[in-house]
Design a protein around this motif. Structure first.
Motif, short mmCIF file in Angstrom:
data_model
loop_
_atom_site.label_atom_id
_atom_site.label_comp_id
_atom_site.label_asym_id
_atom_site.label_seq_id
_atom_site.Cartn_x
_atom_site.Cartn_y
_atom_site.Cartn_z
N VAL A 93 0.75 -1.36 0.06
CA VAL A 93 0.11 -0.01 -0.12
C VAL A 93 0.87 1.12 0.01
CG1 VAL A 93 -1.57 1.43 1.35
CG2 VAL A 93 -2.04 -1.17 1.05
N VAL A 94 1.78 1.35 0.84
CA VAL A 94 2.67 2.67 0.95
C VAL A 94 3.65 2.65 0.00
CG1 VAL A 94 4.31 3.95 2.60
CG2 VAL A 94 2.24 2.27 3.41
N ILE A 95 4.37 1.78 -0.56
CA ILE A 95 5.52 2.02 -1.43
C ILE A 95 5.09 1.47 -2.84
CG2 ILE A 95 7.74 1.50 -1.70
CD1 ILE A 95 8.15 0.94 1.18
N LEU A 96 4.60 0.35 -2.82
CA LEU A 96 4.58 -0.31 -4.14
C LEU A 96 3.43 0.02 -4.94
CD1 LEU A 96 6.15 -3.87 -3.18
CD2 LEU A 96 7.18 -1.76 -4.64
N SER A 97 2.13 0.49 -4.27
CA SER A 97 0.86 0.59 -5.12
C SER A 97 1.00 1.91 -6.17
CB SER A 97 -0.23 1.12 -3.99
OG SER A 97 0.16 2.50 -3.33
N TRP A 98 1.96 2.59 -5.93
CA TRP A 98 2.12 3.57 -7.26
C TRP A 98 2.87 3.06 -8.43
CZ3 TRP A 98 -1.89 6.27 -6.08
CH2 TRP A 98 -2.09 6.38 -5.09
N ILE A 99 3.48 1.75 -8.22
CA ILE A 99 4.05 0.88 -9.28
C ILE A 99 3.17 -0.05 -9.78
CG2 ILE A 99 6.54 -0.20 -9.91
CD1 ILE A 99 7.48 0.98 -7.54
N PRO A 100 2.61 -0.04 -10.88
CA PRO A 100 1.53 -0.84 -11.41
C PRO A 100 1.89 -2.22 -11.20
CG PRO A 100 1.67 1.12 -12.76
CD PRO A 100 2.72 1.12 -11.76
N VAL A 101 2.79 -2.85 -11.50
CA VAL A 101 2.93 -4.29 -11.68
C VAL A 101 3.48 -4.62 -10.39
CG1 VAL A 101 4.19 -6.18 -12.67
CG2 VAL A 101 3.37 -4.35 -14.10
N LEU A 102 4.39 -4.23 -9.71
CA LEU A 102 4.97 -4.58 -8.34
C LEU A 102 4.04 -4.60 -7.24
CD1 LEU A 102 8.64 -3.16 -8.47
CD2 LEU A 102 7.94 -5.45 -8.47
N GLY A 103 3.00 -3.46 -7.26
CA GLY A 103 1.87 -3.26 -6.28
C GLY A 103 1.11 -4.36 -6.27
N LEU A 104 0.73 -4.57 -7.52
CA LEU A 104 -0.52 -5.65 -7.78
C LEU A 104 0.13 -7.08 -7.24
CD1 LEU A 104 -3.17 -6.00 -8.98
CD2 LEU A 104 -2.06 -6.62 -10.93
N LEU A 105 1.33 -7.27 -7.62
CA LEU A 105 2.01 -8.62 -7.13
C LEU A 105 2.11 -8.58 -5.83
CD1 LEU A 105 4.27 -9.17 -10.06
CD2 LEU A 105 2.09 -10.42 -9.71
N ALA A 106 2.50 -7.49 -5.10
CA ALA A 106 2.54 -7.58 -3.67
C ALA A 106 1.26 -7.56 -3.03
CB ALA A 106 3.53 -6.32 -3.26
#
Length: 164
Positions: A93-106
């Protein structure tokens, strides 16, 4: 420079001791009317052998009774999956949500690990895996919205510019 003379060790002959001097036989710091064997600061009726401030049954030099062992001293609670879900979900939520693929996978990983932690670690704190699952779903939602917001302008712009 001032000259300081030490107080006389004996009272002057034929006179009274100087002010602040202790009369012969009186322990240092004792009031003048206090009995000889009474320790300083003890009430008049206090027992003689009891040190000041000590409880009635305990003397100096003895070890106090040990503290009791903490309750429930069993094996530590296994909470690896729940803790991992918690950390990955918050990071998604905090770090990876603004990077489309990484946030979705995390986010997907946090949801899966959270439900695994719920089933395999029933003694682990409930809030840990629950926060991981909720944060994982929030990260997935943010990533879907972010992906649509990034891709949609290109689709609209591409459809209007494709007419020659």
């Amino acid at each position: 420079m001032t000259n300081v003379t030490p107080p006389p060790s004996e009272p002057p002959v034929g006179g009274t001791p100087p002010q602040g001097a202790t009369p012969a036989g009186q322990p240092y710091g004792q009031p003048q009317g206090a009995p000889q064997g009474q320790p300083y600061g003890q009430p008049q009726g206090a027992p003689q052998g009891q040190p000041y401030g000590q409880p009635q049954g305990q003397q100096y030099g003895t070890t106090p009774p040990p503290y009791s062992a903490p309750a429930g001293g069993g094996a530590p609670v296994k909470q690896t999956l729940s803790l991992t879900s918690f950390i990955v979900g918050l990071a998604a939520v905090v770090i990876l949500s603004w990077i489309p693929v990484l946030g979705l996978l995390a986010g997907v990983a946090a949801v899966i690990i959270g439900f695994m932690g719920k089933n395999r670690e029933p003694q682990a704190p409930k809030w840990m895996w629950l926060v991981g699952v909720i944060a994982g779903f929030v990260a997935i939602l943010i990533n879907i919205i972010a992906t649509i917001a990034i891709v949609l302008p290109f689709l609209i712009l591409g459809s209007t510019l494709s007419t020659y």
